[in-house]
Design a protein around this motif. Sequence first.
Motif, PDB file in Angstrom:
ATOM      1  N   UNK A  26      31.491   8.704 -10.202  1.00 28.00           N
ATOM      2  CA  UNK A  26      30.116   9.071  -9.856  1.00 28.00           C
ATOM      3  C   UNK A  26      29.841  10.560  -9.998  1.00 28.00           C
ATOM      4  N   UNK A  27      30.830  11.407  -9.672  1.00 28.22           N
ATOM      5  CA  UNK A  27      30.572  12.845  -9.586  1.00 28.22           C
ATOM      6  C   UNK A  27      31.429  13.706 -10.500  1.00 28.22           C
ATOM      7  N   UNK A  28      32.326  13.091 -11.254  1.00 30.73           N
ATOM      8  CA  UNK A  28      33.157  13.846 -12.184  1.00 30.73           C
ATOM      9  C   UNK A  28      34.302  14.561 -11.490  1.00 30.73           C
ATOM     10  N   UNK A  29      34.887  15.500 -12.220  1.00 33.88           N
ATOM     11  CA  UNK A  29      36.088  16.203 -11.769  1.00 33.88           C
ATOM     12  C   UNK A  29      35.865  17.017 -10.494  1.00 33.88           C
ATOM     13  N   UNK A  30      34.631  17.315 -10.163  1.00 32.25           N
ATOM     14  CA  UNK A  30      34.354  18.106  -8.966  1.00 32.25           C
ATOM     15  C   UNK A  30      33.972  17.251  -7.764  1.00 32.25           C
ATOM     16  N   UNK A  31      34.352  15.976  -7.794  1.00 34.42           N
ATOM     17  CA  UNK A  31      34.077  15.106  -6.652  1.00 34.42           C
ATOM     18  C   UNK A  31      34.626  15.753  -5.380  1.00 34.42           C
ATOM     19  N   UNK A  32      33.898  15.620  -4.316  1.00 39.84           N
ATOM     20  CA  UNK A  32      34.257  16.252  -3.049  1.00 39.84           C
ATOM     21  C   UNK A  32      35.474  15.575  -2.419  1.00 39.84           C
ATOM     22  N   UNK A  50      48.832  13.613   0.272  1.00 41.55           N
ATOM     23  CA  UNK A  50      49.110  12.703  -0.849  1.00 41.55           C
ATOM     24  C   UNK A  50      48.819  13.354  -2.201  1.00 41.55           C
ATOM     25  N   UNK A  51      47.806  14.195  -2.234  1.00 37.20           N
ATOM     26  CA  UNK A  51      47.363  14.846  -3.470  1.00 37.20           C
ATOM     27  C   UNK A  51      47.215  16.333  -3.191  1.00 37.20           C
ATOM     28  N   UNK A  52      48.285  17.114  -3.410  1.00 34.23           N
ATOM     29  CA  UNK A  52      48.281  18.519  -3.021  1.00 34.23           C
ATOM     30  C   UNK A  52      47.301  19.392  -3.797  1.00 34.23           C
ATOM     31  N   UNK A  53      46.762  18.880  -4.894  1.00 28.56           N
ATOM     32  CA  UNK A  53      45.771  19.644  -5.661  1.00 28.56           C
ATOM     33  C   UNK A  53      44.739  18.690  -6.241  1.00 28.56           C
ATOM     34  N   UNK A  54      43.618  19.237  -6.627  1.00 27.10           N
ATOM     35  CA  UNK A  54      42.581  18.440  -7.280  1.00 27.10           C
ATOM     36  C   UNK A  54      43.144  17.813  -8.556  1.00 27.10           C
ATOM     37  N   UNK A  55      43.944  18.593  -9.306  1.00 26.08           N
ATOM     38  CA  UNK A  55      44.542  18.079 -10.539  1.00 26.08           C
ATOM     39  C   UNK A  55      45.416  16.859 -10.254  1.00 26.08           C
ATOM     40  N   UNK A  98      34.654  11.015 -22.818  1.00 24.60           N
ATOM     41  CA  UNK A  98      33.212  11.177 -22.645  1.00 24.60           C
ATOM     42  C   UNK A  98      32.647  10.219 -21.602  1.00 24.60           C
ATOM     43  N   UNK A  99      33.288   9.087 -21.401  1.00 23.11           N
ATOM     44  CA  UNK A  99      32.736   8.098 -20.475  1.00 23.11           C
ATOM     45  C   UNK A  99      33.477   8.041 -19.142  1.00 23.11           C
ATOM     46  N   UNK A 100      34.738   8.435 -19.116  1.00 21.14           N
ATOM     47  CA  UNK A 100      35.516   8.413 -17.877  1.00 21.14           C
ATOM     48  C   UNK A 100      35.471   9.801 -17.274  1.00 21.14           C
ATOM     49  N   UNK A 101      34.512  10.025 -16.432  1.00 22.40           N
ATOM     50  CA  UNK A 101      34.333  11.354 -15.863  1.00 22.40           C
ATOM     51  C   UNK A 101      35.611  11.783 -15.164  1.00 22.40           C
ATOM     52  N   UNK A 102      36.005  13.016 -15.409  1.00 24.32           N
ATOM     53  CA  UNK A 102      37.215  13.546 -14.799  1.00 24.32           C
ATOM     54  C   UNK A 102      38.415  13.529 -15.726  1.00 24.32           C
ATOM     55  N   UNK A 103      38.420  12.645 -16.738  1.00 30.81           N
ATOM     56  CA  UNK A 103      39.569  12.573 -17.638  1.00 30.81           C
ATOM     57  C   UNK A 103      39.709  13.847 -18.461  1.00 30.81           C
TER      58      UNK A 103
END
Length: 188
Positions: A26-32, A50-55, A98-103
């Motif tokens: 819904x919000x791409x790589x910058x999802x909150x 569980x996820x120490x970084x956004x990456x 282009x279609x999978x936001x965040x990839x």
Amino acid sequence: MPEGQRADARRNYERILAVAVDEVAAHGANASLEQIARVAGVGSATVRRHFPSRRALLEAVSHKRIEDLSDRARELAGTGESRATLLAWLNEVVEYSATARGLAAVLVPDGGEVEPAQVNGCAAALEDAASPLLQDAVRDGAVSSEATLADLLALIAGIAMATEHYPDPAAQAHRLFQLAFTGLAPQH
């Protein structure tokens, strides 16, 4: 997810990841991350444990897509004209990016102070799987020997990020990628 975790930690991980998939879509790589924690019903510290970084979160969200693209590269290896085969696979990467936001965000280095092997696990997996496609195209003289998969993935990631706000991001990304891949000279 690390083996040997308690059942409740595994459930938290799975719940966080499921929510993250939806939020990134819904919000791409910058999802909150705070919104992900809220919807998953856990604290922000649990998400970061569980996820120490956004990456790390984005790589986990993109893991299945990366596996699919890697499998596809292996399927295509040696199946046809080398340039066309490489281009077919790259077009699939463009479509996903282009279609999978965040990839796209996990295909380029993040510039952080981490070990090179950790900088780009997703890109490394794609490079490993698709290297035979590029090697065949280079060997056949269909692609410049100066081209690397890292270059091509960075190009695709840049195009995907630049087109994500277009009305039809996939169509625009494909158009720009075709332009870059064929060059600016008119075809005779």
